[in-house]
Design an enzyme around this catalytic site. Sequence first.
Site, PDB file in Angstrom:
ATOM      1  N   CYS A 120      61.503 -65.472 -10.624  1.00 32.00           N
ATOM      2  CA  CYS A 120      62.464 -64.372 -10.582  1.00 32.00           C
ATOM      3  C   CYS A 120      63.135 -64.295 -11.953  1.00 32.00           C
ATOM      4  CB  CYS A 120      63.457 -64.516  -9.432  1.00 32.00           C
ATOM      5  SG  CYS A 120      64.660 -65.842  -9.584  1.00 32.00           S
ATOM      6  N   ASP A 127      47.616 -54.306   4.140  1.00 26.63           N
ATOM      7  CA  ASP A 127      47.156 -52.939   4.359  1.00 26.63           C
ATOM      8  C   ASP A 127      46.350 -52.514   3.131  1.00 26.63           C
ATOM      9  OD1 ASP A 127      46.815 -50.164   4.440  1.00 26.63           O
ATOM     10  OD2 ASP A 127      48.760 -49.817   5.363  1.00 26.63           O
ATOM     11  N   ARG A 168      66.662 -65.804  -5.839  1.00 28.53           N
ATOM     12  CA  ARG A 168      65.455 -65.475  -5.075  1.00 28.53           C
ATOM     13  C   ARG A 168      64.373 -66.542  -5.142  1.00 28.53           C
ATOM     14  NH1 ARG A 168      64.783 -59.662  -7.688  1.00 28.53           N
ATOM     15  NH2 ARG A 168      65.722 -60.881  -9.364  1.00 28.53           N
TER      16      ARG A 168
END
Length: 194
Positions: A8, A114, A14
Site C-alpha cells: 500500500c 468474473d 491497509r
Amino acid sequence: MNRILFVCTGNTCRSPMAEGILRKLLAEGNLTGYEVRSAGVAAYDGTPTSDHAASVLKERGAEGPRHSTFLSQPLIEWADLVLTMTSSHKRHTIQLYPAAVDKIFTLKEYVHDDPAETAKLAELESFVTELQLKQALAQPISEAEQAKLRTLGGELPSPDIADPFGGPLHAYRKCAEEIEACLIKLTAKLKALD
C-alpha cells in the site's frame, strides 16, 4: 507461490491489515508453508502501524506488523506474488520493478472471478497507462479519450481498496471487511493450487 507481499502507500493501514488477516485465514484453513509480508511504496521504515489498524486486527484475533517497511528490490525478489491495494500502487511498483511485472496484481484483480469484468479491467488499466504516457510526453488528452476513460471506469467496480488513513475506527473496520472478503477468495485460490 508461497511468499506473498502486500503493498500500500505507507504500510501503516491497509497492507498491515491484509498481512495480519491473511496469516489468520491461512492458520484457520490449515494452509502451511506460506510466508506473508507487507510494505509501502512511500513508507518510512519503522513508522508504527496505525492505532486503528492495530485495533481492528486485534478485534479480529489477528496480528500484523508493528512497524512499516519500505518497498525494496530485496522484498520484490523475495515475493512470489505481490498484491497491491490500488491500481496506482500496482503501476508504481511495476515502474520501479519492471522485471517483476508478471507477479504484481491488485488484490481485487487477483481474486476476481468474473472473466468479462477481468477483461474490462485489463482494458481500463492499459488505457490509463497509455494516457499517463501521453501526459508524461506533454501530449494533450482529447475529449474522446476522456469520455472513453469515464465510460470504461463507469462499467466496473473499483479495483482499489480505499485508504482509511486518518479516518475514524469504523472506516478501518469497513476497509478490513473489504480486504477480508478478498482474502477469503485468495485462500480458496491457494487451496485449489495445493
